[in-house]
Each structure stands twice: as structure tokens, then as C-alpha cells.
Design an enzyme around this catalytic site. Structure first.
Site, PDB file in Angstrom:
ATOM      1  N   HIS A 467       0.788  -1.161  -0.053  1.00  0.00           N
ATOM      2  CA  HIS A 467      -0.007   0.180   0.194  1.00  0.00           C
ATOM      3  C   HIS A 467       0.624   0.866  -0.101  1.00  0.00           C
ATOM      4  O   HIS A 467       0.484   2.279  -0.560  1.00  0.00           O
ATOM      5  CB  HIS A 467      -0.675   0.255   1.498  1.00  0.00           C
ATOM      6  CG  HIS A 467      -2.237   0.624   0.752  1.00  0.00           C
ATOM      7  ND1 HIS A 467      -2.113   1.619  -0.028  1.00  0.00           N
ATOM      8  CD2 HIS A 467      -3.742   0.221   1.584  1.00  0.00           C
ATOM      9  CE1 HIS A 467      -3.636   2.244   0.406  1.00  0.00           C
ATOM     10  NE2 HIS A 467      -4.303   1.320   0.726  1.00  0.00           N
ATOM     11  N   TYR A 584     -15.268   5.447   8.735  1.00  0.00           N
ATOM     12  CA  TYR A 584     -14.044   5.628   7.336  1.00  0.00           C
ATOM     13  C   TYR A 584     -14.367   5.660   6.145  1.00  0.00           C
ATOM     14  O   TYR A 584     -14.291   3.655   6.106  1.00  0.00           O
ATOM     15  CB  TYR A 584     -12.410   5.282   8.221  1.00  0.00           C
ATOM     16  CG  TYR A 584     -11.163   5.520   7.365  1.00  0.00           C
ATOM     17  CD1 TYR A 584     -10.412   6.834   7.390  1.00  0.00           C
ATOM     18  CD2 TYR A 584     -11.377   5.567   5.285  1.00  0.00           C
ATOM     19  CE1 TYR A 584      -9.041   6.993   6.932  1.00  0.00           C
ATOM     20  CE2 TYR A 584     -10.280   5.658   5.134  1.00  0.00           C
ATOM     21  CZ  TYR A 584      -8.902   6.277   5.465  1.00  0.00           C
ATOM     22  OH  TYR A 584      -8.296   7.112   4.831  1.00  0.00           O
ATOM     23  N   THR A 597      -5.158  10.050  -1.065  1.00  0.00           N
ATOM     24  CA  THR A 597      -6.144  10.042  -0.485  1.00  0.00           C
ATOM     25  C   THR A 597      -6.932  11.338   0.722  1.00  0.00           C
ATOM     26  O   THR A 597      -6.238  11.810   1.409  1.00  0.00           O
ATOM     27  CB  THR A 597      -6.947   8.882   0.309  1.00  0.00           C
ATOM     28  OG1 THR A 597      -5.693   8.938   1.398  1.00  0.00           O
ATOM     29  CG2 THR A 597      -6.592   8.142  -0.925  1.00  0.00           C
TER      30      THR A 597
END
Length: 814
Positions: A467, A584, A597
Site C-alpha cells: 500500500h 472512515y 487520499t
């Protein structure tokens, strides 16, 4: 072996008659072709750099400006340099060495070049101003205002004729720093539904104190960074959220993507790997040449998709990216292989790659000592892996072997298990499939690579992605392309093999050699494996394809599908827990340069009001009104997050600065320590044109998912496929008594049916009003429709009641 002889370019022996040199012409030929390929790639990159550097101008535009200027000045009998050469001649001795005609040409080129640069500067800044306007996001669904249409026209006008992937980078605006006052206000608004009056008054006081005292000081430093850096968030986000984490990245950070849900292009493992690897390498070629379809969003994350590995460090990891890699690393039955994907100066064809995979699968050699479980180091904690890497892989053959993995284009696992969607056992089969992609055996994935391609024994495949280097939409773009290319463009023979013929002289895969993997490093491998297996066993993962309705019905009611699903998740969680939690939802900020993001806090006062109306005995009209308000609120929050008016990234950066300054903020400390017990993300379909579900309805992907963020929370990923399917990926931990994924799946079914009742009623009423106004329906037709609607709702609620009772859930209210 032929490949062993071809690996040596030349040999020589010294004898009485002198030196006898034996050249291997094939090896020299391959060296020549390899060098030719490298120089060609460098030239393409240089050319693309020039094209991107002068965007929105172009070399052809330069010639047009020069020729037009020179022709115009010649026709008007004017000095093309506008007196420039004459002025320069008074200071520099130019005239004696140049004729008058030469001076006119040089002067004209200089002035026209300056004119061309000025035009580029004006166009680039005009485009930046256009891309800084985000009013188009506030248009109502299905309608485009005249202002938005003019904006689209001007964006196309100033974007040039043929923009490339990275063309828009220099024209994108920088992420703005929102005022501290606005961020504190938005935070308090998001925290209100989660706090009682006493807690809220206390937090309101902390926010007010921060806003007046410490906040402005931290904000000053943050604005200074925003002026200096391309993006004031991204570098700190990558470092502190990802790279400085010392825990396992497996499950906690890495995520996965799945194959087709119903289609099985080939059941031959080597063939499926051959087609997909070839398709991925074609994608990399387009990426290197910047030929992917550009959009006015930041494309910086694409740069590290291939040839990239996360390197462990004792305090912080780093991202290692090499410019070029001509091989992939393959793992099968505890053994690593280095497979070259280029030969004769070209990319291997699918059948040739299948040939290499067949050789690996047919190889009966045993793993070297410590080789089988080596990848467990990437699944455990980062510090022990960093120490082991520094000690045992610093030099020699071990370093070469590790380089073969870390510098590979990507990592491939030829898995010896079978995974797929089974119609007679959908839940269990998909759950096993998801867990295999998320963590596997904990030692058969190299979790540090940018992404792992996993091909199972029965030909099904999937991805596991790291990630830190990029977010899910980037890898999702690649995933969509080769999912489409595999069956529709490359295809297979009737037997399931790749099209084409094997190569008669193709050198086989190579086995890296490992030395000395025993003693301390072996104990480190074992401890990392034990920790990773405990983490993997604790993951409770479930996948649920919801087929009863999809975005088709939702959009007919003029409701955002994403907002609808987020509200449904809140309803499901409240029915499960009897309370709300901090939620979230990830949104992107790639409208800005180097954007990644932002967080949308989906649990709002409006959503809570709607959820309570579903629990209480409220009228359907009231529920419809509250649903609309909650949906509009969520959409506005999502827009604000995308245009740089989010809450969490701003507060995160203020917190980082406070740590650099050595000051404590009770407000920031409490905000950043709040757990996200419901972490959600939508996997967007970015290239809908690639998948014609009308012609190929079975080419439906299940999307992807991730592990739970909090130990006592849920991780929910969903993908909206076509008009009538929503796939949910839900994860939690067995060790937590607060979370049971099966209950959440049942509640998803219940709450989606419950909310569909509202949508059906809203659609029916909207349709009736439209028909009444346009066609002047008679009273008899009105009564007939009312009776039909009542009967439909009665049958629907009866079915929902029976379904709820069969699942052991309380019946729907109202």
C-alpha cells in the site's frame, strides 16, 4: 544445458600457440539486442520528457509558430527580430560574422521561440486556473449546467491535441491548506453524533483553545511547507502512516483484488499465468511510453507500479524503484525462480511465458535450506526483517538472490491450492479465496513487492498489493486492463493453452542460490512465520455478492449509490451494536498534484437521524425525507474531501508539526487517537468501456478487499458492478468479541432489503406523479396502480419478514 553455454559470451585458453578465443555468437547477439532495447527505451523516455516538458505545446506547434512568424514578417517587410540583433550587435561583435539574411533568420527564430514559450506559459496557467475550479462537482445528477459545459470546452481547448499520461502534472493545482477554524468546525460537526453532551462540550473547549492558541502557529509552518513542497500531505502520509510502521504489513496494510466471479478463461495454471504476465508487461510498456489514456488527475503514483519494492529498515522503511527490470520473480513449492521475460530483444509471447511456467511446475528440485519460508520475513515485524537483511543479504550470492526478487518487475506465485467461486457453496468458497489472496500461507507471497500476481492450480488468479507506493485505484486500473485483455484480446486455444507456439531455444528459468540460512536468521524466520500465522488465523473474512438490486434502482431515485451504501452500512452497524461509531471512507485527492487520499467521516447527524427512523415506527414519507437529507450531506462531504476541504489530513499534518516543535496538543492527541471501528472503501470501476456486461454478463469481477483496521472493528470494501450487483468484502478479527462478520453479512441482507422498500416506494410515487402530469391518468387507472403498489409492498414485506426470521434477526419495523 543450452542456457548455461549461452550465458558465457566468450572463452579463451592460453597454450603454446598463444591465446585461443572462442566467441559465443548467440550470447553476443543477445547482449547487442539487450543494449538496443535499453537505448530505445531511454530514447522514448527522453522524448516523452520533452513532450511533457513543453505541454500543452508541442514541437510541431513550435515549427508552426516559427514559420508563421517568419513568413508574416517577410510579407510585411519587417525586421523579424524587432531590432534585437541590432541591439545585441552594439555589445557583442555579431555583425562581422553574420550576413544580413543570417541575422534576420536567427533573430526571427529567437523571437518566435520566445513567443512560443510565452504561449505555452499562458496556456499552462490558464489550464491550471481551469483545473482549480471544482464547481462542476456540484451539478445535480443527470444535469450539466452551462457553466460546466463552458468549463469542459475550455479544458479541452487548453489541453492540447494529444496529451500524454503525465502531461497534466505541471498544470495541476497544489492541495490548499484549509483554515484551522473551518477544520475545527467540521471536526466538531463529525464528532457530535458520537458524543454525549458532556463529552461534546469538553471537546468543543479543547478545539476552541487549539484554534486560538497553538493552531495558528502550527498552521504558519504548514502553509510554509505547502508553498515549498508539491503537496503538503503526501510525503508525511507515506512516511508516518506506512513506512514507519513496525508491525506486519500483511493483513494490516496490504490489500487484494479478485478474478472474474463467474468466468474461467482457462483451467491450465501455466497458460493463465502466460497470458496475464504478457498482458501486464504490455501495460508496463504503455506506462513507460506514457501512452495510457490521460485524465486531468495526478498520475504520479503510476511511476512506481513496476520494479518497486519496500525495503525494511530498523526505524523506517524505504521505497526502492529501479528504472528497468527485464525479469520477474516466481515462487512455487518453496522455490524461487528468476524468469527473463525478454529474449531476442523483444517481450516473450504468451505461449513462451507459459512454456517457462511449465518448466517451473515440472521442476522436481527441492528447496534450498531456509528457502521455503524465507518470504515469511516480509510477513512479520519490520525490525527483525531489517536486521536479518542487513546481516545475511549485504553481499555475495545472498545479495544477488535477494536482488533477483526485489528488483524484479513484479512477483508471481504459482499457488498449489485451488480457489474459485462455487455456486453450490458461495460463501465458504469466496471466504477461502479472499483469505488466500490476503495472506496465503504467510510464506508464499513477497509482501514487500509493489504487487504479487497469484495464479492458483485451477487457473483462477488474484493480486496482493503493497500500500505504501500507491492507493488501490492505481492497481485497480492495471487489474481492469489485463482482466479485459486476457480472454477478449489474447484468448486461449480449445485445450486452454495460450495461442502461439513454444520457443525451441528459449533459456529456462534460473534458481537463485542462498547460503547460510540457518542459526539466528532461521530463528528469525520462524518467529516471523509464527507471528504472521497467528495474525492470518485471526482474520475473519467474508464476501457477499448482493444481487437483488444495484445502482440501477438507486440512481432512478436520484440518490448517490455510494451515499446509499454508506447509509446502509450505518444502519447495519447500529442494528448489530445498538450504537454508532467513527467511520472512515476513503476518497481521492488526485485533483491536486501528488494527491493521494482524504477521509470522509460517514457517520453524520443526518445519517443517524435516518437510522433511528428505521428503528422507530416512523412513516415512510419521513424516512424518505431523512434518507434524502443524509444522502445529500454525504455527497457534500465527499466533494469537500476531494477538493481539499477534508478534516483528517490537515489535522494529521498539524500533529506532525507539533511533534517536530516538541509541543503537545490535547486536542490533536485525542483526535488522532480515536479508533476507526468501521473502515470502508469503494473499489471504483474506472474503465467501464472495457467491460460490456450486456455482451459478456459473466465477465464480472468481485473487486477486492483489505483487513480490519481496528482490532475490534470492521473493514468493508465494496464494488458496484453493472446495474444490478454490489459485491461486499467484510473483514474482522476472531479474537474480538465485538465483531462477527457473519452477523454483518446477514444484516447487510436485511438492511438492504429494508432500504429497498423505501426506494421502491419512492420510484413508484415518482413514476406515478410523472405519468399523472404528462398523461392525465384517469381515476380508475390511479386506483389500479395504487392497488398494485400496495400488493407489491405487502408481498415484499412478507418475504423480508420470513427472511429475517430465517436468519434469526428481528423483523423490520414499519
Amino acid at each position: 544445458m543450452a542456457e548455461a553455454h549461452q550465458a558465457v559470451a566468450f572463452q579463451f585458453t592460453v597454450g603454446p600457440d598463444g591465446i585461443d578465443m572462442q566467441l559465443c555468437h548467440e550470447a553476443l547477439r543477445q547482449i547487442y539486442l539487450s543494449g538496443k532495447h535499453s537505448w530505445k527505451k531511454r530514447f522514448i523516455r527522453f522524448k516523452n520528457g520533452v513532450m511533457t516538458g513543453v505541454y500543452p505545446g508541442s514541437p510541431s506547434g513550435f515549427l508552426v509558430v516559427v514559420v508563421s512568424y517568419m513568413s508574416g514578417t517577410k510579407y510585411a517587410q519587417l525586421d523579424p527580430s524587432l531590432g534585437l540583433i541590432t541591439k545585441l550587435g552594439t555589445h557583442i561583435p555579431i555583425s562581422p560574422y553574420m550576413s544580413e539574411d543570417s541575422q534576420r533568420v536567427v533573430g526571427g527564430v529567437l523571437v518566435s521561440t520566445g513567443l512560443w514559450v510565452t504561449i505555452i506559459f499562458i496556456m499552462r496557467n490558464a489550464l491550471k486556473c481551469l483545473l482549480s475550479w471544482h464547481g462542476w462537482m456540484y451539478n445535480r445528477h443527470g444535469s450539466v449546467s452551462w457553466g460546466t459545459r463552458l468549463w469542459i470546452l475550455f479544458v479541452k481547448l487548453f489541453s492540447g491535441r494529444k496529451p500524454m499520461l503525465y502531461s497534466f502534472q505541471s498544470s495541476l493545482p497544489r492541495l490548499p491548506v484549509p483554515p484551522v477554524k473551518d477544520t475545527c468546525r467540521r471536526y466538531l460537526e463529525s464528532a457530535r453524533p458520537l458524543m454525549d453532551d458532556e463529552q461534546y462540550v469538553r471537546m468543543e473547549g479543547l478545539a476552541g483553545e487549539f484554534e486560538k492558541n497553538l493552531g495558528p502557529r502550527l498552521q504558519w509552518y504548514l502553509k510554509l511547507k505547502s508553498w515549498w513542497a508539491s503537496n503538503y500531505v503526501s510525503d508525511w502520509w507515506e512516511e508516518y502512516i506506512y513506512l514507519r510502521g513496525r508491525g506486519p504489513i500483511m493483513v494490516n496494510s496490504n490489500y487484494y483484488a479478485m478474478d472474474f466471479l463467474y468466468a474461467f478463461p482457462s483451467h491450465i495454471q501455466a497458460a493463465r499465468a502466460g497470458n496475464v504476465i504478457h498482458a501486464i508487461m504490455l501495460y508496463r510498456r504503455k506506462l513507460d511510453r506514457a501512452q495510457l489514456k490521460p485524465v486531468p488527475l495526478c498520475s504520479a503514483q503510476w511511476e512506481r507500479m513496476f520494479n518497486t519494492t519496500r525495503i525494511p529498515g530498523q526505524e523506517t522503511d524505504t521505497i526502492q524503484h529501479v528504472d528497468e527490470s527485464k525479469h520477474i520473480a516466481v515462487f512455487n513449492k518453496g522455490r524461487f525462480f528468476k524468469v527473463w521475460v525478454f529474449y531476442d530483444g523483444r517481450l516473450l509471447l504468451p505461449r513462451e511465458i507459459e512454456q517457462q511456467m511449465e518448466r517451473i511446475l515440472a521442476d522436481k528440485s527441492e528447496p534450498q535450506e531456509g528457502e521455503e519460508y524465507l518470504a515469511a520475513l516480509t510477513a512479520g515485524e519490520r525490525t527483525p526483517w531489517a536486521k536479518a537483511r542487513e546481516t545475511y543479504f549485504r553481499s555475495g550470492k545472498n545479495k544477488q538472490s535477494l536482488d533477483a526478487i526485489e528488483k524484479a518487475a513484479f512477483f508471481v506465485t504459482l499457488d498449489d491450492s485451488e480457489q474459485k467461486y462455487e455456486t453450490d457453496n458461495p460463501v465458504k468458497s469466496l471466504d477461502s479465496y479472499a483469505k488466500s489472496l490476503l495472506h496465503g500461507k504467510c510464506y508464499d507471497r513477497w509482501f514487500d513487492k509493489s504487487f504479487n500476481l497469484i495464479v492458483f492450480k485451477n487457473g483462477t488468479m488474484g493480486l496482493n498489493a503493497e500500500h505504501a507506493w500507491a492507493d488501490a485505484p492505481i492497481i485497480g486500473h492495471l487489474w481492469e486492463v489485463f482482466l479485459c485483455m486476457d480472454p477478449l484480446e489474447l484468448g486461449y486455444t480449445e485445450e486452454g493453452h495460450c495461442n502461439g507456439e513454444p520457443h525451441p531455444n528459449l533459456p529456462g528459468p534460473q534458481r537463485p542460490h542462498l547460503i547460510g540460512l540457518w542459526g539466528w536468521i532461521w530463528s528469525t524466520i520462524q518467529s516471523s512465520l509464527k507471528l504472521a500465522q497467528a495474525l492470518a488465523d485471526d482474520v475473519d473474512s467474508h464476501i457477499y455478492p448482493f444481487k437483488d438490486f444495484g445502482k440501477g434502482l438507486i440512481k432512478k431515485c436520484r440518490t448517490s449509490p455510494d451515499a446509499f451504501i454508506q447509509i446502509a452500512l450505518q444502519l447495519a452497524h447500529f442494528r448489530d451494536k445498538g450504537k454508532f461509531c467513527l467511520t472512515y471512507e476513503a476518497s481521492m485527492t488526485r485533483l491536486f498534484r501528488e494527491g493521494r487520499t482524504e477521509t470522509v467521516r460517514s457517520c453524520t447527524m443526518e445519517t443517524c437521524a435516518f437510522v433511528r427512523s428505521m428503528i422507530r415506527d416512523e412513516t415512510r414519507e419521513e424516512r424518505m425525507r431523512l434518507l434524502k437529507e443524509a444522502s445529500e450531506k454525504h455527497q457534500n462531504m465527499y466533494r469537500e474531501a476531494m477538493i481539499g476541504k477534508g478534516i483528517d489530513r490537515h489535522l494529521f499534518c498539524l500533529y506532525v508539526i507539533s511533534k517536530y516543535l516538541g509541543v503537545d496538543s490535547p486536542f490533536l492527541h485525542e483526535v488522532l487517537s480515536e479508533p476507526w471501528r468501521l473502515s470502508t472503501s469503494q473499489t471504483p470501476m474506472q474503465q467501464v468501456e472495457l467491460f460490456d456486461l450486456g455482451k459478456h454478463p459473466h465477465y464480472v469481477t468481485s473487486g477486492g478487499g483489505f483487513g480490519p483496521v481496528a482490532d475490534d472493528g470492521y473493514g468493508v470494501s465494496y464494488i458496484i458492478v453493472g446495474e444490478d450487483l454490489i459485491n461486499f468484502h467484510i473483514s474482522s478479527k476472531h479474537s474480538s468479541p465485538e465483531t462477527v462478520c457473519l452477523h454483518v453479512l446477514q444484516f447487510h441482507l436485511d438492511m438492504l432489503f429494508a432500504m429497498s422498500a423505501i426506494l421502491v416506494l419512492q420510484c413508484a410515487l415518482s413514476l406515478f406523479l410523472f405519468l399523472s402530469l404528462s398523461l392525465s391518468l384517469s381515476l380508475s387507472l390511479f386506483l389500479f396502480l395504487s392497488l398494485s403498489l400496495s400488493l407489491s409492498l405487502f408481498l415484499f414485506l412478507s418475504f423480508s419478514l420470513s427472511l429475517s426470521l430465517s436468519l434469526g434477526l428481528p423483523p423490520l419495523h414499519g
